[in-house]
Design a protein around this motif. Sequence first.
Motif, PDB file in Angstrom:
ATOM      1  N   LYS A  43     -76.718 -74.172  -2.629  1.00  0.00           N
ATOM      2  CA  LYS A  43     -76.659 -75.608  -2.913  1.00  0.00           C
ATOM      3  C   LYS A  43     -75.409 -76.230  -2.288  1.00  0.00           C
ATOM      4  O   LYS A  43     -75.425 -77.375  -1.821  1.00  0.00           O
ATOM      5  CB  LYS A  43     -76.656 -75.804  -4.436  1.00  0.00           C
ATOM      6  N   ASP A  44     -74.322 -75.453  -2.267  1.00  0.00           N
ATOM      7  CA  ASP A  44     -73.085 -75.977  -1.698  1.00  0.00           C
ATOM      8  C   ASP A  44     -73.197 -76.140  -0.176  1.00  0.00           C
ATOM      9  O   ASP A  44     -72.510 -76.970   0.413  1.00  0.00           O
ATOM     10  CB  ASP A  44     -71.906 -75.059  -2.069  1.00  0.00           C
ATOM     11  N   VAL A  45     -74.067 -75.334   0.440  1.00  0.00           N
ATOM     12  CA  VAL A  45     -74.244 -75.451   1.892  1.00  0.00           C
ATOM     13  C   VAL A  45     -74.919 -76.793   2.203  1.00  0.00           C
ATOM     14  O   VAL A  45     -74.461 -77.559   3.062  1.00  0.00           O
ATOM     15  CB  VAL A  45     -75.098 -74.287   2.457  1.00  0.00           C
ATOM     16  N   ILE A  46     -75.976 -77.116   1.464  1.00  0.00           N
ATOM     17  CA  ILE A  46     -76.674 -78.375   1.756  1.00  0.00           C
ATOM     18  C   ILE A  46     -75.829 -79.564   1.288  1.00  0.00           C
ATOM     19  O   ILE A  46     -75.823 -80.627   1.909  1.00  0.00           O
ATOM     20  CB  ILE A  46     -78.123 -78.384   1.197  1.00  0.00           C
ATOM     21  N   LEU A  47     -75.063 -79.385   0.215  1.00  0.00           N
ATOM     22  CA  LEU A  47     -74.168 -80.479  -0.196  1.00  0.00           C
ATOM     23  C   LEU A  47     -73.106 -80.718   0.884  1.00  0.00           C
ATOM     24  O   LEU A  47     -72.700 -81.850   1.135  1.00  0.00           O
ATOM     25  CB  LEU A  47     -73.526 -80.185  -1.555  1.00  0.00           C
ATOM     26  N   GLU A  48     -72.684 -79.646   1.545  1.00  0.00           N
ATOM     27  CA  GLU A  48     -71.723 -79.809   2.644  1.00  0.00           C
ATOM     28  C   GLU A  48     -72.367 -80.621   3.790  1.00  0.00           C
ATOM     29  O   GLU A  48     -71.725 -81.489   4.386  1.00  0.00           O
ATOM     30  CB  GLU A  48     -71.253 -78.428   3.143  1.00  0.00           C
ATOM     31  N   MET A  49     -73.639 -80.340   4.080  1.00  0.00           N
ATOM     32  CA  MET A  49     -74.342 -81.134   5.108  1.00  0.00           C
ATOM     33  C   MET A  49     -74.399 -82.599   4.671  1.00  0.00           C
ATOM     34  O   MET A  49     -74.206 -83.513   5.476  1.00  0.00           O
ATOM     35  CB  MET A  49     -75.764 -80.586   5.329  1.00  0.00           C
ATOM     36  N   LEU A  50     -74.685 -82.828   3.379  1.00  0.00           N
ATOM     37  CA  LEU A  50     -74.760 -84.212   2.881  1.00  0.00           C
ATOM     38  C   LEU A  50     -73.383 -84.881   2.900  1.00  0.00           C
ATOM     39  O   LEU A  50     -73.277 -86.081   3.127  1.00  0.00           O
ATOM     40  CB  LEU A  50     -75.357 -84.229   1.466  1.00  0.00           C
ATOM     41  N   LEU A  68     -78.158 -65.530   3.846  1.00  0.00           N
ATOM     42  CA  LEU A  68     -78.966 -66.352   2.937  1.00  0.00           C
ATOM     43  C   LEU A  68     -80.310 -65.686   2.680  1.00  0.00           C
ATOM     44  O   LEU A  68     -81.022 -65.328   3.629  1.00  0.00           O
ATOM     45  CB  LEU A  68     -79.224 -67.725   3.569  1.00  0.00           C
ATOM     46  N   THR A  69     -80.677 -65.567   1.401  1.00  0.00           N
ATOM     47  CA  THR A  69     -82.013 -65.038   1.094  1.00  0.00           C
ATOM     48  C   THR A  69     -83.043 -66.123   1.407  1.00  0.00           C
ATOM     49  O   THR A  69     -82.696 -67.293   1.606  1.00  0.00           O
ATOM     50  CB  THR A  69     -82.137 -64.689  -0.401  1.00  0.00           C
ATOM     51  N   ALA A  70     -84.317 -65.730   1.396  1.00  0.00           N
ATOM     52  CA  ALA A  70     -85.378 -66.706   1.686  1.00  0.00           C
ATOM     53  C   ALA A  70     -85.310 -67.869   0.695  1.00  0.00           C
ATOM     54  O   ALA A  70     -85.491 -69.027   1.070  1.00  0.00           O
ATOM     55  CB  ALA A  70     -86.742 -66.015   1.629  1.00  0.00           C
ATOM     56  N   MET A  71     -85.023 -67.575  -0.576  1.00  0.00           N
ATOM     57  CA  MET A  71     -84.945 -68.660  -1.565  1.00  0.00           C
ATOM     58  C   MET A  71     -83.693 -69.515  -1.367  1.00  0.00           C
ATOM     59  O   MET A  71     -83.702 -70.705  -1.634  1.00  0.00           O
ATOM     60  CB  MET A  71     -85.014 -68.125  -2.993  1.00  0.00           C
ATOM     61  N   ASP A  72     -82.592 -68.903  -0.892  1.00  0.00           N
ATOM     62  CA  ASP A  72     -81.410 -69.717  -0.551  1.00  0.00           C
ATOM     63  C   ASP A  72     -81.793 -70.692   0.565  1.00  0.00           C
ATOM     64  O   ASP A  72     -81.393 -71.855   0.562  1.00  0.00           O
ATOM     65  CB  ASP A  72     -80.266 -68.837  -0.017  1.00  0.00           C
ATOM     66  N   ARG A  73     -82.559 -70.201   1.524  1.00  0.00           N
ATOM     67  CA  ARG A  73     -82.981 -71.055   2.637  1.00  0.00           C
ATOM     68  C   ARG A  73     -83.862 -72.184   2.121  1.00  0.00           C
ATOM     69  O   ARG A  73     -83.825 -73.307   2.632  1.00  0.00           O
ATOM     70  CB  ARG A  73     -83.721 -70.221   3.692  1.00  0.00           C
ATOM     71  N   HIS A  74     -84.677 -71.867   1.104  1.00  0.00           N
ATOM     72  CA  HIS A  74     -85.528 -72.892   0.490  1.00  0.00           C
ATOM     73  C   HIS A  74     -84.660 -74.025  -0.076  1.00  0.00           C
ATOM     74  O   HIS A  74     -84.975 -75.209   0.096  1.00  0.00           O
ATOM     75  CB  HIS A  74     -86.372 -72.246  -0.621  1.00  0.00           C
ATOM     76  N   VAL A  75     -83.557 -73.648  -0.740  1.00  0.00           N
ATOM     77  CA  VAL A  75     -82.653 -74.652  -1.330  1.00  0.00           C
ATOM     78  C   VAL A  75     -82.163 -75.606  -0.238  1.00  0.00           C
ATOM     79  O   VAL A  75     -82.169 -76.834  -0.396  1.00  0.00           O
ATOM     80  CB  VAL A  75     -81.442 -73.946  -2.007  1.00  0.00           C
ATOM     81  N   ILE A  76     -81.760 -75.018   0.892  1.00  0.00           N
ATOM     82  CA  ILE A  76     -81.170 -75.817   1.973  1.00  0.00           C
ATOM     83  C   ILE A  76     -82.249 -76.652   2.673  1.00  0.00           C
ATOM     84  O   ILE A  76     -82.052 -77.836   2.955  1.00  0.00           O
ATOM     85  CB  ILE A  76     -80.458 -74.873   2.975  1.00  0.00           C
ATOM     86  N   ALA A  77     -83.414 -76.036   2.910  1.00  0.00           N
ATOM     87  CA  ALA A  77     -84.494 -76.754   3.597  1.00  0.00           C
ATOM     88  C   ALA A  77     -85.020 -77.877   2.711  1.00  0.00           C
ATOM     89  O   ALA A  77     -85.301 -78.989   3.184  1.00  0.00           O
ATOM     90  CB  ALA A  77     -85.608 -75.775   3.959  1.00  0.00           C
ATOM     91  N   ASN A  78     -85.152 -77.589   1.429  1.00  0.00           N
ATOM     92  CA  ASN A  78     -85.687 -78.574   0.493  1.00  0.00           C
ATOM     93  C   ASN A  78     -84.886 -79.875   0.548  1.00  0.00           C
ATOM     94  O   ASN A  78     -85.428 -80.966   0.689  1.00  0.00           O
ATOM     95  CB  ASN A  78     -85.613 -77.962  -0.915  1.00  0.00           C
ATOM     96  N   MET A  79     -83.570 -79.749   0.456  1.00  0.00           N
ATOM     97  CA  MET A  79     -82.748 -80.959   0.387  1.00  0.00           C
ATOM     98  C   MET A  79     -82.411 -81.539   1.757  1.00  0.00           C
ATOM     99  O   MET A  79     -81.689 -82.534   1.853  1.00  0.00           O
ATOM    100  CB  MET A  79     -81.487 -80.694  -0.428  1.00  0.00           C
ATOM    101  N   GLY A  80     -83.009 -80.975   2.803  1.00  0.00           N
ATOM    102  CA  GLY A  80     -82.951 -81.636   4.111  1.00  0.00           C
ATOM    103  C   GLY A  80     -83.585 -83.014   3.992  1.00  0.00           C
ATOM    104  O   GLY A  80     -83.242 -83.946   4.729  1.00  0.00           O
ATOM    105  N   ALA A  81     -84.498 -83.164   3.023  1.00  0.00           N
ATOM    106  CA  ALA A  81     -85.123 -84.474   2.775  1.00  0.00           C
ATOM    107  C   ALA A  81     -84.060 -85.509   2.441  1.00  0.00           C
ATOM    108  O   ALA A  81     -84.154 -86.673   2.823  1.00  0.00           O
ATOM    109  CB  ALA A  81     -86.127 -84.368   1.626  1.00  0.00           C
ATOM    110  N   GLU A  82     -83.029 -85.066   1.715  1.00  0.00           N
ATOM    111  CA  GLU A  82     -81.979 -86.010   1.296  1.00  0.00           C
ATOM    112  C   GLU A  82     -81.149 -86.490   2.488  1.00  0.00           C
ATOM    113  O   GLU A  82     -80.491 -87.527   2.414  1.00  0.00           O
ATOM    114  CB  GLU A  82     -81.065 -85.348   0.251  1.00  0.00           C
ATOM    115  N   LEU A  83     -81.143 -85.735   3.568  1.00  0.00           N
ATOM    116  CA  LEU A  83     -80.414 -86.157   4.770  1.00  0.00           C
ATOM    117  C   LEU A  83     -81.246 -87.145   5.590  1.00  0.00           C
ATOM    118  O   LEU A  83     -80.789 -87.672   6.585  1.00  0.00           O
ATOM    119  CB  LEU A  83     -80.110 -84.941   5.658  1.00  0.00           C
TER     120      LEU A  83
END
Length: 657
Positions: free
Chosen positions: A176-183, A206-221
């Motif tokens: 989650k912190d990785v995608i928050l860093e992107m945001l 990153l596990t597959a589910m970690d990748r899911h967290v990051i890909a999911n919130m790509g929508a927020e970008l």
Amino acid sequence: MIMSKPMNVTQKLISSHLLEGTMEPGKEIGLKADQALLQDATGTLVMLELEAMKLDRAKTEVAVQYVDHNLLQTDYKNADDHEFLRTAAAKFGIWFSRPGNGVSHPVHMERFGMPGKTLLGSDSHTCAAGSLGMLAIGTGGLDVGLAIAGEPYYVKMPKVLGVKLTGNMPDWVSAKDVILEMLRRYDVKGGRGYIIEYYGDGVKDLTAMDRHVIANMGAELGATTTVFPADDETRRFMRSQEREDDFSELLPDEGATYDDYEEINLSGLEPLIATPSSPGNVVPVREVAGKEVHQAVIGSSANPGLRDFWIISEIVKGRMVSPHVSLDINPTSRQIIQNLADIKAFGKLMQSGGRFHQSGCMGCIGMGQAPASGKISLRTVPRNFPGRSGTLDDQVYLCSPETAAVSALTGKITDPRDMEKLYDMQYPHLEYPEKQIINREMLIPPPENNQDVEVIKGPNIKSLPDLQPLIDECEVPAILKMEDNISTDEILRAGAEVLPLRSNLPEISKWAYYVIDQNFHSRSLEAHENYGGHVVVAGDNYAQGSSREHAALAPRYLGQRAVLAKSYARIGWQNLVNFGIIPLEFKNPDDYNTIDKDDIIRLENISSSLKKRDTIKAKNMTKNKEYEMTYSLSDRQIDVMLAGGIINRFKEKKQSP
Ligand code: MIC
């Protein structure tokens, strides 16, 4: 021998699904959709649209209708929708994931996701499946309906932003912190016009589910989607789901390049948090530490993995959450509940005060769990737009499971790294069980003889209205003037009161723009009676966030002719076109400053200008000014606009020989 140019993963996915157009950034392309995902809050409209299109049977390889959003049954409405969806899914040859089975995105990833395939979904977080090396795009329901009917999916060819990951995440920092860093770097509109592809050695961390967290919130970008390679970790994940046969490797070629570049050194990350009320308001947790917390909501498609719940159970085990914190746990799926019990995490969460809710989106879209007014709610969900939780003056912060759990214990926002000194605890690491318990029981396959199915429509299901072709001129008031980054949660709010009206347009339209102006509905009716409609004015990135078509259809139903904005978010913009509202853009953005609410705007020669691809003149009759308005529509979209929306256009096409 001709050597082909090395390709990145995105280019491989697009080129192997390209039906129309060329891969030139900014130009419209038509893609083949292999799979389709529907969720209930948008699915009811899609089913009505499939009915209007007279579809015989879904033409995609797989289409699945999930019921994960509208789960509370406070009266007949949501239950009516569930029955409608169950029978309509069977009628159109679509799988049905029963209410309570789980959140669509992770369940889809586990049960149907396949590297190398395309997926189109009527939910903005469909992009989560990019975690498996899929091209997964969230979009409006009509676009998904058309793809199910075998039509291409049209989208502007994005550029590819290559994000190189290096290093390893430190303890107490997670995906989650990785995608928050992107945001933090790109905010809610920096990803527009891009597909974000992650590459580099850090991906292995990153596990597959970690990748899911990051890909999911790509929508927020605001990104079109996010893509990860399909590598050994993807294979491990698919094996754990008993689906290794569906795995195929998909990696960038040696020497592949990207349109733009970014780099994140995972080792340098620290726990981050998005403050109210935008996923882009990101700061380090330590900067807001100490604020009193009243609720921690765990779950949703943004942190759906077994690990995300397990880590919380490890943090709270043997301790009790603060007396003024409600620790709300929304397990992703029934499968997750069983696995949490299996690895003995369930009991620890229970013992420490966790309030277990049914599997589904729940508080993420305000389906229950509304926080007390003005009190801080920490959530592991993807969005915190104003009022989305169901409480109009909400104070929702977005963070990792670690931050939420530690803060639930201390009763105030706490940097999870403090766990070491506060409770003398070292960061735990989950040893993944080789095999997980698999639960397929609540997934119903489509019947072979789907034509015989009777579709059940309770009183909450109202048919779609007929939309008239585009008018050539209008003189109407601008009944709302809005700022930048207006989300669809503000245009058509979420929450337990409004969500059950998704299949009832006359009723849901009463809530249009309610978060911004509680009198909007009556004012739009007045404008309709006196002027034959209205327009609204907005700043940059209008209609960001969800894919809900209601944010276009309800305003259209109330007589919205056009939006005059500085710029748009992709899905919101596509939905406006699909429902025949012209998304106009100020050629000179400063003109925005000269319009006031209730100014009378005259639009002339609308259809003839569209046909000639000319700019459209908007005259401000109140201020005696003229604005030049542009629109970046493709030829196909202009035909859609002229017909009064995509359903009319589809019917026209079916009738022409
Ligand atoms: C969301 O997260 O905003 C939703 C609720 O899932 C929406 C879909 C909807 O409005 O039904 C989305 O993401 O598209």
